[in-house]
Write an enzyme that holds these catalytic residues in place. Structure first.
Site, short mmCIF file in Angstrom:
data_model
loop_
_atom_site.label_atom_id
_atom_site.label_comp_id
_atom_site.label_asym_id
_atom_site.label_seq_id
_atom_site.Cartn_x
_atom_site.Cartn_y
_atom_site.Cartn_z
CG ASP A 8 -0.33 0.18 2.54
OD1 ASP A 8 0.92 0.27 2.60
OD2 ASP A 8 -1.06 0.24 3.54
CG HIS A 9 -0.79 4.78 1.44
ND1 HIS A 9 -1.89 3.95 1.43
CD2 HIS A 9 -0.76 5.36 2.66
CE1 HIS A 9 -2.51 4.05 2.60
NE2 HIS A 9 -1.84 4.89 3.36
CB CYS A 65 0.91 -2.53 4.90
SG CYS A 65 0.98 -3.64 6.32
CB THR A 67 2.55 -2.51 11.06
OG1 THR A 67 1.30 -3.03 10.54
CG2 THR A 67 2.32 -1.14 11.67
N GLY A 70 -1.44 -5.68 8.71
CA GLY A 70 -2.67 -5.76 7.90
C GLY A 70 -2.47 -6.64 6.67
CG HIS A 98 10.72 -24.13 13.21
ND1 HIS A 98 10.81 -24.02 14.58
CD2 HIS A 98 11.89 -24.74 12.81
CE1 HIS A 98 11.96 -24.54 15.00
NE2 HIS A 98 12.64 -24.97 13.94
NE ARG A 109 2.91 4.86 7.75
CZ ARG A 109 1.59 5.00 7.60
NH1 ARG A 109 0.76 4.37 8.41
NH2 ARG A 109 1.11 5.76 6.64
CG HIS A 133 9.38 -27.94 11.97
ND1 HIS A 133 9.00 -27.42 13.19
CD2 HIS A 133 10.69 -28.27 12.09
CE1 HIS A 133 10.05 -27.40 14.00
NE2 HIS A 133 11.09 -27.92 13.36
C1 RB5 Z 1 -1.98 2.68 6.45
O1 RB5 Z 1 -2.06 3.91 7.06
C2 RB5 Z 1 -1.74 1.57 7.47
O2 RB5 Z 1 -2.84 1.44 8.30
C3 RB5 Z 1 -1.43 0.26 6.78
O3 RB5 Z 1 -0.33 0.43 5.95
C4 RB5 Z 1 -1.02 -0.93 7.63
O4 RB5 Z 1 -0.03 -0.59 8.55
C5 RB5 Z 1 -2.06 -1.74 8.19
O5 RB5 Z 1 -1.78 -2.81 8.76
#
Ligand code: RB5
Length: 149
Positions: A8-9, A65, A67, A70, A98, A109, A133
């Site tokens: 994603d962005h 993404c 983190t 998601g 495993h 991020r 496993h």
């Molecule tokens: C986007 O702002 C953020 O929510 C998405 O990239 C991600 O971290 C979701 O899990």
């Protein structure tokens, strides 16, 4: 090995660095989006990358993404996907040895670029250990077969 790449962005810049790294390794990959400057919803791009693996178009996926969380949640809704957020090199090694991870998720991020690229390298180069496993991964498939339509 053919790799599906998507973000994603929030993951776009790190995805571009991962793409450079894959190119430098001579790895075969396809970028399923998003493009630069777009604001998008991560499940749409998780689905593009994960579907490519579920349908056998690609062998593995790398999804980025903010983190990695998601992307993993969405990708794991696809049959046969074993998506693993890997915050450390050790997690990447274990995800392959495993868990036979076939989808690595990263956070634009949360991961420094150098760490993310080291994680990608380990995840690509580490083999599944099989043995006990394999029995455990089969139990994940059994859960999927019994509980997902
Ligand atoms: C986007 O702002 C953020 O929510 C998405 O990239 C991600 O971290 C979701 O899990």
């Amino acid at each position: 090995m053919r790799i599906a790449l998507a973000s994603d962005h929030a993951g776009y810049d790190l995805k571009a660095r991962v793409a450079d790294y894959l190119r430098a390794r001579g790895a075969e990959f396809e970028d399923f989006g998003c493009g630069p400057g777009e604001s998008v919803d991560y499940p749409d791009y998780a689905a593009r990358g994960a579907r490519a693996v579920a349908e056998g178009v690609c062998d593995r996926a790398i999804l980025v993404c903010g983190t990695g969380i998601g992307m993993a949640m969405a990708a794991n809704k696809f049959k046969g996907l074993r998506a693993t957020p890997c915050p450390t090199e050790y997690a990447a090694e274990m995800a392959r040895k495993h868990n036979d991870s076939n989808c690595l998720t990263l956070g634009g991020r949360t991961h420094a670029v150098e760490l993310a690229l080291a994680i990608v390298g380990i995840w690509l180069d580490t083999e599944f250990e099989g043995g006990r496993h394999a029995r455990r991964v089969q139990k994940i498939r059994d859960i999927e077969d019994a509980n997902c339509k």
